[in-house]
Design an enzyme around this catalytic site. Structure first.
Site, mmCIF file in Angstrom:
data_model
loop_
_atom_site.group_PDB
_atom_site.id
_atom_site.type_symbol
_atom_site.label_atom_id
_atom_site.label_comp_id
_atom_site.label_asym_id
_atom_site.label_seq_id
_atom_site.Cartn_x
_atom_site.Cartn_y
_atom_site.Cartn_z
ATOM 1 N N HIS A 1 8.091 1.866 7.950
ATOM 2 C CA HIS A 1 8.764 0.681 7.783
ATOM 3 C C HIS A 1 9.490 0.801 6.751
ATOM 4 O O HIS A 1 8.827 1.326 5.780
ATOM 5 C CB HIS A 1 8.657 -0.910 8.467
ATOM 6 C CG HIS A 1 8.824 -1.630 7.715
ATOM 7 N ND1 HIS A 1 9.821 -2.146 8.704
ATOM 8 C CD2 HIS A 1 9.203 -2.190 6.761
ATOM 9 C CE1 HIS A 1 10.591 -3.077 8.442
ATOM 10 N NE2 HIS A 1 9.954 -3.116 7.044
ATOM 11 N N LYS B 1 2.576 3.569 8.561
ATOM 12 C CA LYS B 1 1.441 2.741 9.686
ATOM 13 C C LYS B 1 0.716 3.321 9.937
ATOM 14 O O LYS B 1 0.375 3.815 10.227
ATOM 15 C CB LYS B 1 3.067 2.881 10.362
ATOM 16 C CG LYS B 1 4.473 1.222 10.425
ATOM 17 C CD LYS B 1 4.796 2.017 11.177
ATOM 18 C CE LYS B 1 6.274 0.980 11.346
ATOM 19 N NZ LYS B 1 7.675 0.343 12.388
ATOM 20 N N THR C 1 15.173 5.206 14.282
ATOM 21 C CA THR C 1 13.807 4.482 14.243
ATOM 22 C C THR C 1 13.341 5.693 15.519
ATOM 23 O O THR C 1 12.033 5.265 15.748
ATOM 24 C CB THR C 1 14.223 3.261 15.481
ATOM 25 O OG1 THR C 1 15.089 2.444 14.036
ATOM 26 C CG2 THR C 1 13.101 2.379 16.185
ATOM 27 N N ASN D 1 5.926 4.621 14.740
ATOM 28 C CA ASN D 1 6.782 5.383 13.759
ATOM 29 C C ASN D 1 6.733 6.365 12.247
ATOM 30 O O ASN D 1 7.422 6.267 11.931
ATOM 31 C CB ASN D 1 8.620 5.198 14.353
ATOM 32 C CG ASN D 1 8.813 4.087 13.959
ATOM 33 O OD1 ASN D 1 7.310 3.317 13.547
ATOM 34 N ND2 ASN D 1 9.303 2.948 13.956
ATOM 35 N N GLU E 1 9.515 -9.497 2.219
ATOM 36 C CA GLU E 1 9.056 -7.884 2.176
ATOM 37 C C GLU E 1 7.736 -7.902 1.538
ATOM 38 O O GLU E 1 6.932 -7.752 1.481
ATOM 39 C CB GLU E 1 9.076 -7.264 3.265
ATOM 40 C CG GLU E 1 10.110 -7.272 4.395
ATOM 41 C CD GLU E 1 10.675 -6.244 5.519
ATOM 42 O OE1 GLU E 1 11.097 -4.711 4.692
ATOM 43 O OE2 GLU E 1 11.330 -6.732 6.202
HETATM 44 P P1 CMP Z 1 9.939 -1.035 12.057
HETATM 45 O O1 CMP Z 1 11.691 -0.637 11.150
HETATM 46 O O2 CMP Z 1 8.757 -1.277 11.462
HETATM 47 O O3 CMP Z 1 11.186 -2.653 12.928
HETATM 48 C C1 CMP Z 1 10.644 -2.881 14.045
HETATM 49 C C2 CMP Z 1 9.908 -1.761 14.566
HETATM 50 O O4 CMP Z 1 9.351 -2.082 16.061
HETATM 51 C C3 CMP Z 1 10.482 -0.585 14.257
HETATM 52 O O5 CMP Z 1 9.795 -0.288 13.359
HETATM 53 C C4 CMP Z 1 9.636 0.218 15.657
HETATM 54 O O6 CMP Z 1 7.753 0.786 15.013
HETATM 55 C C5 CMP Z 1 9.772 -0.403 16.186
HETATM 56 N N1 CMP Z 1 10.554 -0.618 17.646
HETATM 57 C C6 CMP Z 1 11.457 -1.434 17.518
HETATM 58 N N2 CMP Z 1 12.357 -0.681 18.586
HETATM 59 C C7 CMP Z 1 11.456 -0.126 19.592
HETATM 60 C C8 CMP Z 1 11.432 -0.632 21.002
HETATM 61 N N3 CMP Z 1 13.027 -0.269 21.107
HETATM 62 N N4 CMP Z 1 10.249 -0.486 21.957
HETATM 63 C C9 CMP Z 1 9.544 -0.189 20.742
HETATM 64 N N5 CMP Z 1 8.424 -0.590 19.855
HETATM 65 C C10 CMP Z 1 10.084 -0.666 18.960
#
Ligand code: CMP
Length: 142
Positions: free
Chosen positions: A117, A11, A93, A114, A128
């Site tokens: 993905h 990311k 996550t 984070n 995807e």
């Molecule tokens: P990802 O695995 O890419 O899937 C969805 C994304 O949404 C996740 O990683 C985070 O980057 C984001 N995400 C998920 N939960 C939250 C949350 N509670 N607050 C902010 N971002 C979130």
């Protein structure tokens, strides 16, 4: 795409701060082979479409804004049991909850920023992967 492939994205937080090389090395150390990779800067329409499944969530607009804030690196990875193995390699996550030694514990900033993905099912891995790569762009790993 068979069950031995999954889609990952390094990311914008991690790519923009120069962590892509370390993250790819970590993934290769966990047994993954890169079978397709690209550096791209997602448009709002692309990020919105990729994360459609989260469109009703309170963090959706912020997530789309973050994912369009800089370049990122989608990749298709290959390994036995790829979806489950990658999710275990990258960790929870929220990096605060991620296990020691996982990609997110090592490289992520926050629950949203984070670092990486990973597809959450074989079905989504196929969808995807197709979002970023055509079948002819997937190299057959040795
Ligand atoms: P990802 O695995 O890419 O899937 C969805 C994304 O949404 C996740 O990683 C985070 O980057 C984001 N995400 C998920 N939960 C939250 C949350 N509670 N607050 C902010 N971002 C979130």
């Amino acid at each position: 795409m068979a069950g031995n492939r999954t889609l990952t994205i390094i990311k914008p937080d991690a790519f923009g701060s120069g962590k892509a090389g370390k993250i790819i090395a970590h993934l290769e150390g966990a047994g993954f082979r890169v079978v397709a990779a690209r550096v791209t800067h997602l448009s709002e329409a692309e990020a919105g479409a990729f994360y459609q499944v989260h469109r009703e969530r309170p963090f959706y607009r912020s997530l789309v804004s973050f994912m369009t804030s800089g370049a990122c690196m989608p990749m298709v990875l290959e390994r036995d049991d790829a979806v489950a193995a990658l999710r275990s390699t990258i960790g929870a996550t929220d990096p605060a909850e991620a296990a020691a030694g996982t990609v997110r514990k090592l490289f992520a900033e926050s629950k949203e920023r984070n670092a990486i993905h990973a597809s959450d099912s074989d079905e989504n891995a196929t969808r995807e992967s197709g979002f970023f790569f055509s079948e002819t762009e997937l190299v057959r790993a040795r």
